[in-house]
Structures are given as C-alpha cells and as structure tokens.
Design a protein around this motif. Structure first.
Motif, mmCIF file in Angstrom:
data_model
loop_
_atom_site.group_PDB
_atom_site.id
_atom_site.type_symbol
_atom_site.label_atom_id
_atom_site.label_comp_id
_atom_site.label_asym_id
_atom_site.label_seq_id
_atom_site.Cartn_x
_atom_site.Cartn_y
_atom_site.Cartn_z
ATOM 1 N N THR A 190 0.856 -1.181 0.000
ATOM 2 C CA THR A 190 0.000 0.000 0.000
ATOM 3 C C THR A 190 0.895 1.234 0.000
ATOM 4 O OG1 THR A 190 -0.101 -0.006 2.421
ATOM 5 C CG2 THR A 190 -1.872 -1.152 1.244
ATOM 6 N N GLU A 191 0.309 2.362 -0.319
ATOM 7 C CA GLU A 191 1.113 3.587 -0.385
ATOM 8 C C GLU A 191 1.733 3.904 0.972
ATOM 9 O OE1 GLU A 191 -0.169 7.280 -2.579
ATOM 10 O OE2 GLU A 191 -0.201 8.085 -0.530
ATOM 11 N N GLN A 192 3.018 4.196 0.928
ATOM 12 C CA GLN A 192 3.719 4.627 2.133
ATOM 13 C C GLN A 192 4.556 5.849 1.787
ATOM 14 O OE1 GLN A 192 3.252 3.625 5.126
ATOM 15 N NE2 GLN A 192 4.806 4.850 6.141
ATOM 16 N N ASN A 251 1.926 8.290 6.221
ATOM 17 C CA ASN A 251 1.115 8.121 5.018
ATOM 18 C C ASN A 251 -0.211 8.856 5.093
ATOM 19 O OD1 ASN A 251 0.065 6.372 6.890
ATOM 20 N ND2 ASN A 251 -0.077 4.615 5.520
ATOM 21 N N HIS A 289 2.282 3.815 10.130
ATOM 22 C CA HIS A 289 1.192 3.583 9.184
ATOM 23 C C HIS A 289 -0.062 3.312 9.992
ATOM 24 C CE1 HIS A 289 0.628 -0.800 9.758
ATOM 25 N NE2 HIS A 289 1.877 -0.722 10.179
ATOM 26 N N ASN A 313 -2.480 0.941 8.617
ATOM 27 C CA ASN A 313 -3.110 -0.050 7.750
ATOM 28 C C ASN A 313 -3.831 -1.132 8.530
ATOM 29 O OD1 ASN A 313 -2.087 1.282 5.514
ATOM 30 N ND2 ASN A 313 -0.203 0.079 5.488
#
Length: 863
Positions: free
Chosen positions: A632-634, A689, A860, A862
């Motif tokens: 996933t975007e970081q 993020n 993060h 997530n």
C-alpha cells in the motif's frame, strides 16, 4: 521375440502323400519336421539339406537371436510344470471329434506354453491349410480362443524351393502371431490364463481323415511359483528390446520430470533339463512400485509390448526428487494374491533437474551446480549489491537434454513486470517490461537446437536481470520420444513459496544476512522499535511489506535493501531544516530508534504545483509498488522551512493573524488547506502516510524577544515595517510597541501584542523565554534563553512537529516529553487569546524522544 523351436523326428506313416510339397525322398534321406514351441518366429532348423535353405534361415535368425544378458544365474534343478494339459497324438478321423482337459488356475494366473506338430507321414512341415483350436470354457481370459495351432491367415506360405508350406506356423495364443525381429520376450511368447477353473476343448478346423493328426504338448506354469524377478533397460517405453550396453552407459535422466527409466521385468522359473533359463513376462494384473535409494517411491507407468498377445510389460519408472549423481532403485511387483517379487537394484545417473542457473563461474554439466538457491537479483553471490540503473545483471541458464530428447526445444521466461528497478527508482515509473529476459525484452525462444553427441547435452543461454526484486519462472518444453514434457525453475529460488528469495538478502554496513524462511513477502510485521497503547493500528510494521524491503530503495543515490524486522522511517528534508543552523533537525531525528533514511527529492514521487506552498508534498516512497501483494502507499516525512507562513485563524474569536505570530511549526494532515492554520489545540495527528508536510516557520522565532548585544545597549531601533521602535508605556494595555526590559536586557512584546515590533540590529540577537517551573508558567519566573538554548529550541520544534507526523498528539502532563504543550485560556475582555506553552518553552529542553513518545509512534495505519 525369441521363439524356441524344437526339432523333432517323428516316425511318419508309410505311403503318406502331400500334393503341395516335396516327398521325404525329395527332401533327402535325413528328413525333419519343425515343431514350434510358441511358434511365432523362425529361429533354427536342423539337418536341412541345401545351403540356400540354411542361409535363408540364418538371415531370419539375425533378427531375433540377440538375447539380453542378465549375468550368471543360479541353476536350480529342473522344475516340473504346474500341470500338463495336453501331451500326445490327437487324431480327428470323424467330424466333431474333440478332446478335453480340465484346468484350474490360482489367483495369480498362469502361463501356458507348448509345441504343436501336424503329423502327416509324407510332409514334415505345417502346410498352408491345416489348423486346430483350443477353447477355454468358461473363459475368464481377455482373449479367445485359447490357441490356434497351425495355419492362420497371418501365416507365411512358401511355394518356393527348398521350403514348401507354412514358414511361421505353430501355436498362436489367442490366434495372434508375433513376427521375426519383433522382440516380445526373452525366449518365448507364452499364453496367459486368468484365475479360475474350466475345461480346454481341443478341436480340428479341418476335414476329418487319416491325415488329420496333431501331436500336441501344452503345460501350465503358475505365476506364483516363479523363482525370482529381474529387469533390464529397454530401448524405450514402447519397445521392450534390450538397450545396448553402450546406450545404457550413455543414458542420463532428469529427476522430478517426465523423464522415465524404461525397464522390462522378467520372471524366472529356474532352468529346464538342458540347463536353459526358463523366462516369462511379468504379465497382467500386477501392482508395481519402484523404491529409490533415497527412500522415495514412485509408481511405474505400465505399457505392454504392442506386438503379440501378453508380451512383455514395459515399465516407465518415474524419478523422484534426487540429488545429482548415481542412484539405484528396485522394482516390486505385487500379484493379486499378495505374493510379490522384487528385483535386484539397478543404477542410473540422475540430474537433480534439467535447468540450472549460473550466477558466477563456469557451468560443468558433469558436476552441475545450480546457483538459483543462492541467487538474489541485483546482488553478487557475496551479497554485494550491483547497480542496475543503467546495466542489467547477466546470469546464465543451462538446460540439459536427457537421453530421450532429440531435435529442438522451447524455453519461455514468465517474468515479473514491476515498475522501475527498485521501489522508488525511478519514482513513479511506468516501465513494466520484463524484469528478467533473454535481452531486449525477449521472453521466448523456440526451436532451440539440442546438440548432438554423447551425454550430457547442455545448452547455455544468457539471462538479463533488470530489477532488484525481479523473479521469473523458466519453462523448458523438451521433446521426449513422441511427446514432450515441460520442466520449470523459479529464479530466485523460493521453495517455501513465501514470495521471497530462499537465499535471503544482506542489509546495512555490516551486511547482516536476513533469513527469509520465517517471513512472508506480503506481510508487514516489523517490531523494532516496539510500540504499544492506542491505536492498535500500526503497532506492528512500517507500512512496507517484507518484499518491498527486499526489493529495496535508492537512498541518497545509493541502493539499499532493508531489514524487515526494523521499522524504516523515511525523510525528505530540505538542507536548511535538516543540517543547517538554526534548526539542525538531524541532531534530534537521529535519536529516533527507527532505521532512518534521508532520501533526495528525486527519489520520491511528490505533488507538483506552480504554487510553492503546494509543490513537493506527500512524498511517496514506494511509488513502484504495482503488482506487489500486500503493498500500500507509504510516504516519507516531508520537512521544510516556510518563510511565508500561512494565516492563523483563531476559531474561538474569528480573528486572523500571520501564522508565525502564533505557530513555530505545523504538521499538515491530508485534506487540510495549507493556507490556513486553525486552532492548534484542536489539530489532529496522522502517520507519515496521512501527512502532507512538516513545516517550521523561522520568522516565528524572531517574534519573541531581542537580547542586547555585547555593548549592553539595545541596537534594535527599527520595527518590521521600517518605522522607529516605540517603547511601551503600559505593557499591559499598549500595542504596536516593545517593552524595554532592562532588568533582563531584552526587548519583548507587551501582553496584548502578538507581534514583536522590533528587528534585531547591531549586535543584538533574537531569543525567547523559558521556564524551569513547568507546569507553572508564571511570567515573573521566565528566564531568557542562552544562545545555545535558543538554537536548541529550533531543533526541538522541528522534532515536535515530526512527532505529529508519527501519530503523536499533544500531551500536557509530562514536561520532559517532546510532545508537551499546555494551553491556558485567554483573558476575557481583552485581545489576549489563549496562551500556549509548547515544549520549546520548557527548560531544560529535551534532546531526544522519550519512551512514552516512542511507544505511541505509528508509521502507518493499515492494520
């Protein structure tokens, strides 16, 4: 097929005549007759007159007289048959004459063999008309009749001197023949009877008469009384002919593939009265199992010789996973009753695989070494990382062809196609060409020639590696006899299927080896440093999967792989905030227990805008993550100074001020407008993020106080607007002036003025006040910071704002915590709003992040 011909000299009735053949006198005084024992091929003739006849038969002998050599056999005494079904002369003088013999066959079945001679005094050979049938009732066999003796339409009839009559008549089991040169068994083609009881009825297919006489011997040999079982390698899986010694010596096999060892099992029934080895095919209804020296077992694929009836079994022995080298195996055949025979062992040379990777060095097919288990894309075998940005890594694929492969083969590379070369190089790449290919994006080669000559036969092809995380499945479709088989090899090796190279990878200056065996490529389970408390999201991991950390990053123009146990924190920081005074944020960021990485602007994907305030925000560190499971975007934490500070809007009063009047820095979350700061006390927090940028405002540090210089006299005489400095008369009520605090030798703001109306001049310098009495902030207890403390305040503010980007909120209970901020309410009836005492007001100033702060950090959100 090898047929055993018995030459007999029966006494012939005088006066017999044969209109189609020569008389005994014409054949010579030493007349003979040929009796065929399973008579399906010509193998010999005794005392025939005429050299032409002898030469003709000798030519046929060459087709079928090569016997396999099994080595010296033990010689048990002659074994009697299990039963004799027919033995003697059988005359058919009247129509409908039959003879019968009862038969009982045990559970494992029985072989039957014998001889048949047409007995006519004037004719020593089978003619081209007489025949006899034996039928089994009830018939449990898979064929009928049980046999035909004599002429069948498949017979070869000769009317040429010196032989007149049938050349290949005898006993044909099921009425089917096997012809000269077609290898069927070691020395015979016996018939096979299935288990059961019944009666064999012998009858004539001829017109009755005095010449209708058959001399017949048929015996039954039960399969459960065989002495032993041996095996030999055949030409292939379809031809039971024994392979030559030279061919066997040249054979090599590929383990764990469609390659097979073709063998023929042979049952032995001791020796006959003449000392000849009595051999039989293994026959139908047997369960086969091969056992290798590794302990592995494989189930043979069974075929039967296509010529004749119940010829040899041909077993294609699969080869399990084995190390390269010589390996032995035995074959066990289990009969229906449970009785079994096991062969002695046979040794063959096996390659562990037919696809080998060479990363460094030279491939030796006689001592093949597969380096795919040690291969890590973009790294030498020593672990040293290579530069793939401009030059791919070249490795070699070596493909071996086994004994049964001829012609050409195809090879394909099914490669990953990740964008770019590493997770962030080049940022936001759209290049999804194959990560591993034959060069120029080519992933398929067809019609690759298999070299001739003796084994081992090897084809060497270059492979080019373009990506630090690239992988490929190499598929080789190899011809094998009349079919093909496909073998595959994954590079780098990933035997446990966790999406990571089995070899692991090396990280850091110490080149620590990461053991990938306990990891999964799609997981993000970093634990160092530890975290606890709310929120539960982000306690584990750093926003990057183990595969992303293996694939690696360009960091300050240097490629690095990461440790999946360590939480990795990235920064994109302008030099004036990171390294230069007054902020020197690096001095406090280095105290973070995470693995820290300072990447260049050109190594991340950021926003672009013509508005400087909106340009270069939200730096994505893993922009090349497409196709990576779990990714996933970081983001990295973006850090910068901002001279044109935003507007500060005080929600409680509705008033707007220049941002640097109120804030020394600010951490912007996603969705916030970078033009307006709202109530600081209500600001939220986010992980990297969810953060746009961390800002500090240098002008804010010039808005507290000005310390006299060395001359002990204020040299600061001009305000920010160029007007002369005005000293306040009443510091509690006056505005647009400065308080000349001679006691502490500073110019400072009056109580109700948010702006310092003076610009440092001469040797005066900016400073601010601090308190050693936290959490009490009594004005009279304030002390002027030293120049060193004032510089440290800049650093602390930068570190404090980074804390917000790590999901840390303000707290007001621990004066030593870098996230400390105490907000005092405003004074009603005045323009004095709430008074904020951030950590930069507390002396001594912190020099690191405390344990509590670290426990609350999240990289993060997530999971």
């Amino acid at each position: 097929m090898f047929s055993k011909y018995t030459v007999t000299e029966p006494s012939q009735p005088n006066g017999s005549s044969c209109p189609l053949c020569a008389t005994p006198k014409e054949q010579g005084s030493d007349s003979s007759a040929i009796a065929v024992s399973a008579g399906n091929a010509l193998a010999g003739v005794s005392r025939m007159t005429g050299g032409l006849m002898r030469n003709w038969f000798s030519a046929l002998m060459l087709l079928s007289a090569v016997m396999p050599v099994y080595g010296a056999r033990r010689t048990p005494p002659p074994l009697p048959p299990s039963a004799v079904l027919f033995d003697g002369d059988y005359r058919f003088l009247t129509a409908g004459t039959t003879y019968s013999a009862s038969v009982t066959v045990p559970a494992d079945g029985a072989w039957v063999e014998g001889t048949a001679v047409w007995n006519h005094s004037g004719y020593p050979y089978w003619d081209c008309s007489h025949s006899y049938s034996g039928s089994l009732s009830p018939n449990a066999n898979d064929y009928a009749p049980l046999f035909i003796a004599g002429w069948t339409p498949q017979g070869i009839c000769s009317d040429q001197f010196p032989v007149f009559g049938c050349l290949n008549c005898g006993i044909d089991w099921g009425g089917r023949k096997a012809f000269p040169g077609l290898y069927m068994t070691t020395n015979n083609t016996p018939g096979f009877m299935a288990a059961g009881s019944g009666t064999v009825i012998l009858g004539s297919n001829n017109a009755p008469g005095a010449s209708d006489l058959l001399t017949l011997h048929i015996e039954q040999i039960n399969r459960d009384v065989m002495v032993e079982m041996t095996m030999f390698q055949s030409v292939d899986e379809n031809d039971p002919t024994p392979a030559s010694a030279a061919e066997i010596a040249d054979r090599t096999f590929i383990a764990n593939s469609a390659d097979r060892v073709p063998v023929v099992p042979v049952l032995h029934y001791g020796v006959d009265a003449n000392g000849a080895d009595r051999q039989f095919p293994a026959g139908p209804g047997i369960t086969w199992l091969a056992t290798w020296d590794s302990g592995a077992t494989t189930v043979p694929e069974e075929a039967f010789a296509p010529q004749g009836l119940h010829g040899h079994n041909i077993l294609a022995i699969p080869i399990p996973k084995l190390a390269t080298g010589s390996h032995s195996f035995t074959v066990k055949g289990a009969l229906p009753s449970g009785r079994s025979y096991t062969t002695t062992s046979m040794t063959v040379f096996v390659y562990a695989q037919n696809i080998y990777i060479t990363v460094e060095g030279t491939f030796d097919p006689r001592n093949p070494q597969d380096q795919s288990p040690q291969f890590v894309p973009g790294s030498a075998l020593s672990g040293m990382d290579l530069d793939l940005r401009t030059t791919p890594q070249m490795i070699q694929v070596n493909i071996l062809a086994g004994h049964g492969s001829r012609g050409t083969f195809d090879v394909r590379v099914n490669s990953s196609r990740y964008p770019g070369t590493a997770m962030n190089f080049p940022p936001g790449s759209t290049d999804t060409t194959p990560d591993i290919d034959f060069g120029g994006g080519l992933t398929e080669l067809t019609g690759v020639a298999i070299p001739g000559g003796r084994s081992p036969k090897v084809v060497r092809l270059p492979l080019y590696v373009h990506d630090y995380g690239g992988w490929a499945s190499i598929a080789v479709t190899m011809p094998y006899r009349k079919t093909t088989f496909t073998t595959r090899l994954r590079v780098p090796a990933d035997k446990d299927g966790n999406g990571l190279p089995d070899a692991g990878w090396r990280v850091g200056p110490s080149r620590l080896l990461i053991n990938s065996a306990s990891l999964r490529g799609d997981e993000d389970l970093d634990t160092d440093p530890s975290a606890s408390g709310p929120p539960p999201q982000g306690i584990l991991g750093d926003g990057l999967t183990a595969f992303e950390e293996f694939r690696g990053f360009m960091i300050a123009n240097s490629y690095q792989r990461l440790d999946p146990a360590r939480k990795d924190l990235f920064f994109v920081a302008d030099p004036d905030i990171l390294l230069m005074t007054p902020f020197s944020a690096n001095s406090i960021l280095t105290t973070l227990p995470h693995a820290k990485h300072f990447v260049d602007r050109g190594e991340v994907k950021m926003s672009t805008s013509s508005n400087p305030a909106l340009d270069n925000l939200r730096p994505v560190i893993n922009s090349n993550r497409a196709g990576i499971p779990g990714a996933t975007e970081q983001r990295a934490i973006r850090m910068r100074t901002r001279m044109d500070a935003p507007i500060f809007h005080e929600d409680s009063t509705g008033q707007d001020f220049p941002g640097h009047f109120v804030a020394l820095g600010y951490t912007w979350r996603d969705g916030e407008d970078l033009a307006i700061i709202h109530e600081i006390s209500s600001s939220g927090v986010a992980s990297p993020n969810g953060t746009q940028v961390v800002e500090v405002y240098p002008l804010g540090f010039d808005n507290f106080a000005i310390h006299y210089g060395a001359n002990n006299t204020p040299d600061s005489t001009v305000d920010p607007y160029g007007a002369p400095v005005v000293y306040c008369t009443n510091e509690l009520t006056d505005i647009h002036c400065v308080v000349n605090d001679t006691l502490r030798r500073v110019l400072r703001r009056p109580v109700q003025e948010p702006q310092l109306y003076a610009v440092a001049g001469g040797d005066d310098y900016y400073t601010k006040f601090g308190w050693v009495t936290c959490p009490l902030f009594v004005p009279s207890a304030a002390v002027v910071m030293s120049p060193a403390q004032f510089l440290q305040a800049h650093t602390v503010v930068a570190g404090h704002e980074v804390g917000h980007a790590l999901h840390l909120a303000h707290q007001n209970s621990d004066c030593t915590d870098i996230m400390f901020t105490l907000v005092l309410p405003g004074v009603p009836g005045t323009n004095q709003g709430p008074i904020r005492h951030p950590i930069s007001d507390v002396l001594p100033l912190p020099t690191n992040y405390g344990f509590t702060a670290v426990q609350g950090m999240r990289l993060h959100e997530n999971f």
